[in-house]
Design an enzyme around this catalytic site. Structure first.
Site, PDB file in Angstrom:
ATOM      1  N   ARG A 128      34.789  36.970  45.350  1.00  0.00           N
ATOM      2  CA  ARG A 128      36.022  36.608  46.040  1.00  0.00           C
ATOM      3  C   ARG A 128      37.149  37.621  45.775  1.00  0.00           C
ATOM      4  NH1 ARG A 128      38.226  31.496  42.361  1.00  0.00           N
ATOM      5  NH2 ARG A 128      39.195  32.791  40.766  1.00  0.00           N
ATOM      6  N   ARG A 134      43.843  38.303  43.782  1.00  0.00           N
ATOM      7  CA  ARG A 134      44.315  37.853  42.477  1.00  0.00           C
ATOM      8  C   ARG A 134      44.187  38.974  41.469  1.00  0.00           C
ATOM      9  NH1 ARG A 134      42.436  31.816  40.902  1.00  0.00           N
ATOM     10  NH2 ARG A 134      42.534  32.832  38.863  1.00  0.00           N
TER      11      ARG A 134
HETATM   12  P1  ADP Z   1      40.979  29.966  36.985  1.00  0.00           P
HETATM   13  O1  ADP Z   1      40.630  28.551  36.671  1.00  0.00           O
HETATM   14  O2  ADP Z   1      40.186  30.537  38.104  1.00  0.00           O
HETATM   15  O3  ADP Z   1      41.025  30.862  35.784  1.00  0.00           O
HETATM   16  P2  ADP Z   1      43.817  29.320  37.481  1.00  0.00           P
HETATM   17  O4  ADP Z   1      44.403  29.604  38.795  1.00  0.00           O
HETATM   18  O5  ADP Z   1      43.688  27.906  37.064  1.00  0.00           O
HETATM   19  O6  ADP Z   1      42.434  30.057  37.565  1.00  0.00           O
HETATM   20  O7  ADP Z   1      44.637  30.092  36.334  1.00  0.00           O
HETATM   21  C1  ADP Z   1      44.913  31.463  36.372  1.00  0.00           C
HETATM   22  C2  ADP Z   1      45.664  31.904  35.113  1.00  0.00           C
HETATM   23  O8  ADP Z   1      46.926  31.209  35.025  1.00  0.00           O
HETATM   24  C3  ADP Z   1      44.987  31.612  33.775  1.00  0.00           C
HETATM   25  O9  ADP Z   1      44.065  32.613  33.409  1.00  0.00           O
HETATM   26  C4  ADP Z   1      46.199  31.535  32.827  1.00  0.00           C
HETATM   27  O10 ADP Z   1      46.680  32.805  32.478  1.00  0.00           O
HETATM   28  C5  ADP Z   1      47.270  30.881  33.671  1.00  0.00           C
HETATM   29  N1  ADP Z   1      47.255  29.408  33.518  1.00  0.00           N
HETATM   30  C6  ADP Z   1      46.984  28.498  34.496  1.00  0.00           C
HETATM   31  N2  ADP Z   1      47.050  27.247  34.012  1.00  0.00           N
HETATM   32  C7  ADP Z   1      47.388  27.351  32.704  1.00  0.00           C
HETATM   33  C8  ADP Z   1      47.577  26.427  31.645  1.00  0.00           C
HETATM   34  N3  ADP Z   1      47.453  25.113  31.844  1.00  0.00           N
HETATM   35  N4  ADP Z   1      47.895  26.903  30.420  1.00  0.00           N
HETATM   36  C9  ADP Z   1      48.025  28.207  30.190  1.00  0.00           C
HETATM   37  N5  ADP Z   1      47.846  29.140  31.133  1.00  0.00           N
HETATM   38  C10 ADP Z   1      47.523  28.734  32.373  1.00  0.00           C
END
Ligand code: ADP
Length: 195
Positions: A128, A134
């Protein structure tokens, strides 16, 4: 009310399934990843603050995440429920979420644990990368995100198992099939609850 946590490693399909669940069950979809990416795009103070963590595949500090989530939940006072996607990701976040919800006299009902093999995760995210735009869908960052998941997020399964809330979902199947299994789990939960 129905409050769901969707849980699983990066690339397991949480975002895709969350949108479908939110639509069918009329829940508010709160994705911390989407929220942070939005802030990065806007170039807001928050976006600037979190950018380095995200681009390295590291977690954003708990305090920042918790504050944002708190704001979002408060914006939807009359919600029928929430689906939390990408949150909680650490034990501290899970404890804060429980505390925050209990003040409002609500709780997490179900934790969907989407299970996908590591090889498949990497191939999905690499696949993707071209379209997702991203900054964290790059090979070295993908491996880093998986490692961080194993270290910091995976232990949450035990936390929610102890609360009797985990439902395992085989996330290797096609999108529609995974969604069917999720709906089945939610419908069973609702029918028992209503009895
Ligand atoms: P994925 O599950 O594909 O890694 P996300 O979109 O959920 O993607 O998250 C992308 C990034 O955003 C994470 O790698 C982190 O850096 C940050 N992030 C997202 N949610 C959190 C969280 N709850 N706590 C800390 N960092 C977060």
């Amino acid at each position: 009310m129905l409050n769901i946590v969707i849980f699983g490693p990066p690339g397991s399909g949480k975002g895709t399934q969350s949108e479908k669940i939110a639509e069918k069950y009329r829940l508010i979809h709160l994705s911390t990843g989407d929220l942070l990416r939005e802030e990065m795009k806007k170039g807001s103070d928050l976006g600037i603050k979190v950018k380095n963590y995200i681009n390295k595949g590291e977690l954003v500090p708990d305090e920042i995440i918790i504050e944002e989530l708190h704001l979002k939940v408060s914006e939807h006072k009359n919600a029928k429920g929430f689906i939390f996607d990408g949150f909680p990701r650490t034990i501290v976040q899970a404890e804060m979420l429980d505390e925050m919800l209990s003040k409002k006299d609500i709780k997490i009902d179900i934790v969907l644990n989407i299970q996908v093999e590591e090889e498949e995760l990497v191939s999905r995210m690499m696949g993707r990368a071209k379209d997702s735009n991203r900054s964290d869908d790059k090979e070295d960052v993908i491996y880093k995100r998986i490692d961080i998941y194993k270290e910091q997020t995976f232990p949450l399964i035990k936390y929610y198992k102890n609360q009797g809330k985990i439902v395992n979902i085989d996330g290797m199947a096609e999108i529609g099939k995974v969604f069917e299994k999720i709906c089945h789990a939610i419908d069973i939960y609702n029918s028992v609850k209503d009895r």
